[in-house]
Design a protein around this motif. Structure first.
Motif, PDB file in Angstrom:
ATOM      1  N   GLY A  86       0.811  -1.216   0.000  1.00 51.23           N
ATOM      2  CA  GLY A  86       0.000   0.000   0.000  1.00 51.23           C
ATOM      3  C   GLY A  86       0.838   1.255   0.000  1.00 51.23           C
ATOM      4  O   GLY A  86       2.077   1.218  -0.004  1.00 51.23           O
ATOM      5  N   PRO A  87       0.183   2.410   0.011  1.00 47.47           N
ATOM      6  CA  PRO A  87       0.886   3.693  -0.128  1.00 47.47           C
ATOM      7  C   PRO A  87       1.722   4.092   1.076  1.00 47.47           C
ATOM      8  O   PRO A  87       2.528   5.019   0.984  1.00 47.47           O
ATOM      9  N   ASP A  88       1.526   3.431   2.224  1.00 48.75           N
ATOM     10  CA  ASP A  88       2.269   3.819   3.424  1.00 48.75           C
ATOM     11  C   ASP A  88       3.671   3.218   3.487  1.00 48.75           C
ATOM     12  O   ASP A  88       4.465   3.587   4.352  1.00 48.75           O
ATOM     13  N   ALA A  89       3.968   2.268   2.603  1.00 49.52           N
ATOM     14  CA  ALA A  89       5.300   1.651   2.601  1.00 49.52           C
ATOM     15  C   ALA A  89       6.340   2.670   2.150  1.00 49.52           C
ATOM     16  O   ALA A  89       6.128   3.429   1.209  1.00 49.52           O
ATOM     17  N   ILE A  90       7.479   2.701   2.843  1.00 47.38           N
ATOM     18  CA  ILE A  90       8.538   3.654   2.516  1.00 47.38           C
ATOM     19  C   ILE A  90       9.561   2.994   1.589  1.00 47.38           C
ATOM     20  O   ILE A  90       9.572   1.781   1.413  1.00 47.38           O
ATOM     21  N   SER A  91      10.428   3.801   0.994  1.00 50.30           N
ATOM     22  CA  SER A  91      11.462   3.286   0.097  1.00 50.30           C
ATOM     23  C   SER A  91      12.645   2.749   0.905  1.00 50.30           C
ATOM     24  O   SER A  91      12.788   3.026   2.101  1.00 50.30           O
ATOM     25  N   ALA A  92      13.499   1.991   0.220  1.00 52.09           N
ATOM     26  CA  ALA A  92      14.688   1.444   0.873  1.00 52.09           C
ATOM     27  C   ALA A  92      15.607   2.563   1.353  1.00 52.09           C
ATOM     28  O   ALA A  92      16.227   2.466   2.420  1.00 52.09           O
ATOM     29  N   SER A  93      15.709   3.642   0.581  1.00 49.05           N
ATOM     30  CA  SER A  93      16.587   4.741   0.984  1.00 49.05           C
ATOM     31  C   SER A  93      16.071   5.437   2.244  1.00 49.05           C
ATOM     32  O   SER A  93      16.858   5.823   3.118  1.00 49.05           O
ATOM     33  N   THR A  94      14.757   5.580   2.364  1.00 45.36           N
ATOM     34  CA  THR A  94      14.181   6.174   3.581  1.00 45.36           C
ATOM     35  C   THR A  94      14.409   5.260   4.774  1.00 45.36           C
ATOM     36  O   THR A  94      14.700   5.728   5.887  1.00 45.36           O
ATOM     37  N   TRP A  95      14.300   3.951   4.550  1.00 42.62           N
ATOM     38  CA  TRP A  95      14.554   3.003   5.637  1.00 42.62           C
ATOM     39  C   TRP A  95      16.011   3.081   6.081  1.00 42.62           C
ATOM     40  O   TRP A  95      16.302   3.047   7.277  1.00 42.62           O
ATOM     41  N   ARG A  96      16.917   3.209   5.148  1.00 41.12           N
ATOM     42  CA  ARG A  96      18.336   3.299   5.518  1.00 41.12           C
ATOM     43  C   ARG A  96      18.611   4.547   6.358  1.00 41.12           C
ATOM     44  O   ARG A  96      19.439   4.530   7.261  1.00 41.12           O
ATOM     45  N   ARG A  97      17.900   5.636   6.036  1.00 39.91           N
ATOM     46  CA  ARG A  97      18.075   6.828   6.860  1.00 39.91           C
ATOM     47  C   ARG A  97      17.562   6.593   8.280  1.00 39.91           C
ATOM     48  O   ARG A  97      18.161   7.053   9.255  1.00 39.91           O
ATOM     49  N   SER A  98      16.444   5.865   8.418  1.00 35.94           N
ATOM     50  CA  SER A  98      15.928   5.528   9.745  1.00 35.94           C
ATOM     51  C   SER A  98      16.939   4.695  10.520  1.00 35.94           C
ATOM     52  O   SER A  98      17.170   4.921  11.718  1.00 35.94           O
ATOM     53  N   ILE A  99      17.538   3.716   9.839  1.00 35.37           N
ATOM     54  CA  ILE A  99      18.562   2.879  10.479  1.00 35.37           C
ATOM     55  C   ILE A  99      19.766   3.722  10.892  1.00 35.37           C
ATOM     56  O   ILE A  99      20.336   3.542  11.974  1.00 35.37           O
ATOM     57  N   ALA A 100      20.159   4.661  10.020  1.00 38.03           N
ATOM     58  CA  ALA A 100      21.302   5.532  10.349  1.00 38.03           C
ATOM     59  C   ALA A 100      21.014   6.342  11.604  1.00 38.03           C
ATOM     60  O   ALA A 100      21.894   6.514  12.456  1.00 38.03           O
ATOM     61  N   ALA A 101      19.788   6.864  11.728  1.00 32.90           N
ATOM     62  CA  ALA A 101      19.426   7.641  12.918  1.00 32.90           C
ATOM     63  C   ALA A 101      19.468   6.779  14.168  1.00 32.90           C
ATOM     64  O   ALA A 101      19.999   7.187  15.213  1.00 32.90           O
ATOM     65  N   LEU A 102      18.915   5.553  14.094  1.00 33.71           N
ATOM     66  CA  LEU A 102      18.912   4.661  15.256  1.00 33.71           C
ATOM     67  C   LEU A 102      20.324   4.212  15.609  1.00 33.71           C
ATOM     68  O   LEU A 102      20.686   4.139  16.795  1.00 33.71           O
ATOM     69  N   ASP A 103      21.140   3.909  14.589  1.00 37.11           N
ATOM     70  CA  ASP A 103      22.517   3.499  14.857  1.00 37.11           C
ATOM     71  C   ASP A 103      23.301   4.635  15.509  1.00 37.11           C
ATOM     72  O   ASP A 103      24.117   4.402  16.412  1.00 37.11           O
ATOM     73  N   LYS A 104      23.068   5.855  15.064  1.00 39.01           N
ATOM     74  CA  LYS A 104      23.756   7.010  15.660  1.00 39.01           C
ATOM     75  C   LYS A 104      23.332   7.182  17.113  1.00 39.01           C
ATOM     76  O   LYS A 104      24.162   7.481  17.984  1.00 39.01           O
ATOM     77  N   TRP A 105      22.038   6.980  17.367  1.00 34.86           N
ATOM     78  CA  TRP A 105      21.543   7.063  18.753  1.00 34.86           C
ATOM     79  C   TRP A 105      22.196   5.993  19.621  1.00 34.86           C
ATOM     80  O   TRP A 105      22.572   6.263  20.768  1.00 34.86           O
ATOM     81  N   VAL A 106      22.353   4.772  19.091  1.00 32.14           N
ATOM     82  CA  VAL A 106      22.998   3.695  19.845  1.00 32.14           C
ATOM     83  C   VAL A 106      24.443   4.064  20.176  1.00 32.14           C
ATOM     84  O   VAL A 106      24.887   3.921  21.326  1.00 32.14           O
TER      85      VAL A 106
END
Length: 459
Positions: A86-106
């Motif tokens: 559906g339309p709420d699914a994000i792209s792989a690049s957006t997901w990688r940015r989310s991972i980058a933010a969480l990894d930086k927080w860790v």
């Protein structure tokens, strides 16, 4: 409370579902700059990504806080965000940015002693880099698939249609729309042209000052705009070039529309009610002097937020006008969000006419890149005495654009990477001449397109 916590203006912070302020999480946000995230957009995106993950934990993982999360939560979050149909699914690049933010927080939390161990699972992977295969440690939920979403490209002629219909209020056939009620079409179209003809990012174009607009010299038209490190991504200063058409349009806007806006604001006493401003006594193309001081303040040290507070003052220290280039109807500097709204309304207007074009400020950087690459390639082909209508293979194009002279210079200088010798391009007058010549050719193309449009309307 925010003042006691050290939250400054323009900084994003996260509140819990109950309105609570997480001191540790928001301190991470305030310290992003020293952890490699320096741009305002980067800061906003990282904090937004953390906020969304915290909301997911609260609503879907039993009310957990981010300090209680584990790799099971992250895997579930990935399914919801990335694997949902559906339309709420994000792209792989957006997901990688989310991972980058969480990894930086860790990383930050471990350094500060707020976490005792990594909450997520990390694995070693072999990735290809310009230097060859390299072993790196990545989050197990990192996503590498980029093929599902190709680069969104809008052709230049389609951009002109989008601009004329969406921003200038024309009908698709080029006639004026009698129902159009837009009041800032010329200004908005000029801003879009400024991005598409220079390759500036939204934040860079929105932060321009009046004094940074190049002079219009009849003897030597060189629209060089020096973007300071304080407004560019990753804080790297660079110079962009505006074509003659855009340079003249800037000066026309300054002399007519912007001047009228300032005059109305003065007459209505709007500037008399400005409280938080920086009084500017004198300003040049690269620095300004604040009233009451003798020391010059370089534009390279003035960020986007501070630029909105710069006002020229009279002898008594009263504000006369903003130094920002782009002003709203109230005479105040426009924020980047205003341009986002203008682009969204233009997309909606085009859609109402059945024009299938979705344009964002970043789309215009792609338009610029593709157009300039083609123009400079033709300039190179002509310089080499080749026929412009000849068809080249991909390898031949690569050799034309990044040919053997760069490789030979790399070997002569003993540099490890060919990209290192690109810095010498800045010292070649010929390189700048290729850019300026391409801009001149682009000007001629636009003039030809407009001539066709005028002829069609007359017929």
């Amino acid at each position: 409370m925010l003042k006691r916590a050290g939250v400054s203006d323009s900084k994003f912070f996260v509140l819990g579902a109950d309105g609570s302020y997480d001191l540790g999480l928001n301190r991470f946000g305030r310290e992003l700059d020293s952890w490699g995230v320096r741009s305002d957009n980067g800061h906003e995106n990282y904090m937004r990504d953390l906020m969304l993950y915290c909301r997911f934990l609260h609503e879907s993982r039993g009310g957990k806080s981010i300090w209680e999360t584990d790799h099971h939560d992250l895997r579930a979050y990935k399914r919801v965000r990335l694997r949902t149909d559906g339309p709420d699914a994000i792209s792989a690049s957006t997901w990688r940015r989310s991972i980058a933010a969480l990894d930086k927080w860790v990383q930050w939390s471990l350094h500060e002693g707020l976490l005792t161990q990594e909450p997520f699972r990390y694995i070693d992977k072999t990735v290809m880099t310009p230097q060859g295969p390299k072993r790196v440690r990545v989050n197990a939920e990192y996503e590498v698939d980029d093929e599902e979403e190709p680069l969104h490209i809008v052709q230049f002629v389609d951009y002109l249609l989008w601009r004329n219909v969406g921003l200038l209020g024309e009908l698709p056939d080029g006639r004026p729309d009698p129902t159009w009620r837009g009041r800032n079409g010329e200004r908005n179209a000029l801003f879009a042209d400024s991005l598409v003809y220079t390759g500036m990012r939204l934040g860079e174009g929105a932060s321009l000052l009046v004094t940074e607009v190049p002079p219009l010299n009849v003897h030597r038209v060189l629209g060089d705009v020096h973007l300071s490190a304080a407004v560019t991504k990753r804080h790297k200063a660079r110079t962009v070039y505006a074509n003659v058409r855009t340079l003249r349009a800037w000066h026309h806007y300054l002399a007519i529309e912007r001047d009228a806006v300032v005059a109305r604001a003065r007459a209505r006493g709007r500037y008399e009610r400005v409280d938080d401003f920086v009084p500017v006594r004198r300003a040049g193309r690269h620095a300004l002097t604040v009233a009451g001081t003798a020391r010059a303040w370089s534009y390279s040290k003035i960020g986007p937020q501070a630029r909105q507070r710069l006002f020229r003052v009279d002898g008594a220290g009263r504000p006369e006008e903003p130094l920002a280039l782009w002003l709203g109807e109230d005479g105040q500097p426009l924020k980047p969000s205003t341009w986002q709204s203008a682009f969204r309304r233009a997309n909606e207007r085009c859609a109402s006419f059945g024009i299938d074009l979705m344009v964002s400020p970043h789309t215009l950087r792609h338009v610029f890149a593709v157009q300039m690459l083609g123009l400079m390639l033709r300039q190179t082909i002509r310089a080499l005495g080749q026929r412009e209508d000849r068809h080249f293979t991909r390898k031949e194009l690569e050799r034309l654009l990044f040919g053997s002279p760069m490789r030979k210079l790399q070997l002569l200088l003993g540099h490890r990477h060919e990209s290192t010798v690109y810095i010498y391009l800045d010292l070649l007058d010929e390189f700048q001449e290729i850019v300026l010549s391409a801009l001149e050719e682009w000007d001629a193309q636009v003039a030809a397109l407009e001539a066709v449009k005028v002829a069609g309307a007359a017929a």
